[in-house]
Motif scaffolding. Structure first.
Motif, PDB file in Angstrom:
ATOM      1  N   VAL A 189     118.182  78.801 -13.105  1.00  0.00           N
ATOM      2  CA  VAL A 189     116.839  79.190 -12.674  1.00  0.00           C
ATOM      3  C   VAL A 189     116.641  80.686 -12.867  1.00  0.00           C
ATOM      4  CG1 VAL A 189     115.289  79.345 -10.683  1.00  0.00           C
ATOM      5  CG2 VAL A 189     116.652  77.294 -11.036  1.00  0.00           C
ATOM      6  N   GLY A 190     117.634  81.490 -12.508  1.00  0.00           N
ATOM      7  CA  GLY A 190     117.560  82.938 -12.708  1.00  0.00           C
ATOM      8  C   GLY A 190     117.509  83.314 -14.174  1.00  0.00           C
ATOM      9  N   ILE A 191     118.307  82.623 -14.996  1.00  0.00           N
ATOM     10  CA  ILE A 191     118.302  82.892 -16.432  1.00  0.00           C
ATOM     11  C   ILE A 191     116.949  82.520 -17.030  1.00  0.00           C
ATOM     12  CG2 ILE A 191     119.319  82.187 -18.635  1.00  0.00           C
ATOM     13  CD1 ILE A 191     121.993  81.932 -17.148  1.00  0.00           C
ATOM     14  N   ALA A 192     116.390  81.382 -16.627  1.00  0.00           N
ATOM     15  CA  ALA A 192     115.087  80.957 -17.146  1.00  0.00           C
ATOM     16  C   ALA A 192     113.987  81.919 -16.720  1.00  0.00           C
ATOM     17  CB  ALA A 192     114.772  79.544 -16.665  1.00  0.00           C
ATOM     18  N   GLY A 193     114.024  82.379 -15.468  1.00  0.00           N
ATOM     19  CA  GLY A 193     113.027  83.351 -15.005  1.00  0.00           C
ATOM     20  C   GLY A 193     113.117  84.651 -15.780  1.00  0.00           C
ATOM     21  N   PHE A 194     114.329  85.118 -16.012  1.00  0.00           N
ATOM     22  CA  PHE A 194     114.526  86.334 -16.794  1.00  0.00           C
ATOM     23  C   PHE A 194     113.983  86.161 -18.207  1.00  0.00           C
ATOM     24  CE2 PHE A 194     117.049  88.788 -19.796  1.00  0.00           C
ATOM     25  CZ  PHE A 194     116.853  90.062 -19.305  1.00  0.00           C
ATOM     26  N   MET A 219     111.653  84.086 -19.242  1.00  0.00           N
ATOM     27  CA  MET A 219     110.191  83.993 -19.233  1.00  0.00           C
ATOM     28  C   MET A 219     109.547  85.363 -19.071  1.00  0.00           C
ATOM     29  SD  MET A 219     109.269  80.386 -17.308  1.00  0.00           S
ATOM     30  CE  MET A 219     109.483  81.065 -15.698  1.00  0.00           C
ATOM     31  N   VAL A 220     110.091  86.194 -18.195  1.00  0.00           N
ATOM     32  CA  VAL A 220     109.534  87.536 -18.010  1.00  0.00           C
ATOM     33  C   VAL A 220     109.726  88.372 -19.267  1.00  0.00           C
ATOM     34  CG1 VAL A 220     109.823  89.691 -16.725  1.00  0.00           C
ATOM     35  CG2 VAL A 220     109.712  87.543 -15.503  1.00  0.00           C
ATOM     36  N   HIS A 245     108.110  98.138 -15.694  1.00  0.00           N
ATOM     37  CA  HIS A 245     107.480  97.020 -14.981  1.00  0.00           C
ATOM     38  C   HIS A 245     108.136  95.695 -15.360  1.00  0.00           C
ATOM     39  CE1 HIS A 245     103.428  99.263 -14.199  1.00  0.00           C
ATOM     40  NE2 HIS A 245     104.419  99.701 -13.432  1.00  0.00           N
ATOM     41  N   MET A 246     108.410  95.521 -16.641  1.00  0.00           N
ATOM     42  CA  MET A 246     109.048  94.283 -17.086  1.00  0.00           C
ATOM     43  C   MET A 246     110.481  94.173 -16.561  1.00  0.00           C
ATOM     44  SD  MET A 246     106.883  92.478 -18.671  1.00  0.00           S
ATOM     45  CE  MET A 246     105.621  93.121 -17.580  1.00  0.00           C
ATOM     46  N   ARG A 247     111.201  95.275 -16.518  1.00  0.00           N
ATOM     47  CA  ARG A 247     112.567  95.256 -15.992  1.00  0.00           C
ATOM     48  C   ARG A 247     112.577  94.873 -14.522  1.00  0.00           C
ATOM     49  NH1 ARG A 247     115.682  98.627 -12.982  1.00  0.00           N
ATOM     50  NH2 ARG A 247     114.056 100.202 -12.973  1.00  0.00           N
ATOM     51  N   VAL A 248     111.658  95.447 -13.754  1.00  0.00           N
ATOM     52  CA  VAL A 248     111.586  95.141 -12.317  1.00  0.00           C
ATOM     53  C   VAL A 248     111.216  93.679 -12.105  1.00  0.00           C
ATOM     54  CG1 VAL A 248     110.285  95.630 -10.212  1.00  0.00           C
ATOM     55  CG2 VAL A 248     111.123  97.507 -11.617  1.00  0.00           C
ATOM     56  N   ALA A 249     110.292  93.154 -12.904  1.00  0.00           N
ATOM     57  CA  ALA A 249     109.911  91.749 -12.768  1.00  0.00           C
ATOM     58  C   ALA A 249     111.077  90.824 -13.124  1.00  0.00           C
ATOM     59  CB  ALA A 249     108.706  91.448 -13.651  1.00  0.00           C
ATOM     60  N   ALA A 250     111.812  91.158 -14.175  1.00  0.00           N
ATOM     61  CA  ALA A 250     112.957  90.332 -14.564  1.00  0.00           C
ATOM     62  C   ALA A 250     114.046  90.374 -13.491  1.00  0.00           C
ATOM     63  CB  ALA A 250     113.508  90.801 -15.905  1.00  0.00           C
TER      64      ALA A 250
END
Length: 98
Positions: A32-37, A39-40, A62-67
């Motif tokens: 789930v964490g890998i998939a979220g990363f 996608m971001v 911003h993208m790093r913080v979201a990932a």
């Protein structure tokens, strides 16, 4: 001390995909964490040209913080689920056996 290489046997041999499947079985929130990363990161690359007047460094931050938020969120959910399973469900099962 030199170890004889003929006596060394690896614990498990396998490909990256088999190791990922083993890890997913042990900790289901890792994928789930890998998939979220992923996608971001994909969304960040998609929005790269449409960022307007925003500086590249600000967009990347911003993208790093979201990932990182996706990965940390998955870790938090996994830890919470594990604590719930270990501390709330097992004592109830122990009480039912007595």
């Amino acid at each position: 001390m030199v170890m004889d290489e003929s006596q060394w046997v690896p614990e498990r041999e396998g490909t990256v995909s088999t190791k990922l499947l083993q890890k997913a079985g042990a900790a289901p929130f890792v994928p789930v964490g890998i998939a979220g990363f992923a996608m971001v990161a994909t969304y960040g690359l998609y929005r790269l040209k449409a960022r307007g007047k925003m500086k590249m460094s600000v967009h990347l931050i911003h993208m790093r913080v979201a990932a990182q938020a996706c990965v940390v969120g998955a870790i938090t959910l996994g830890a919470t689920y594990t604590m719930y399973k270990d501390h709330l469900l097992k004592p109830a099962a122990d009480r039912a056996q007595k």
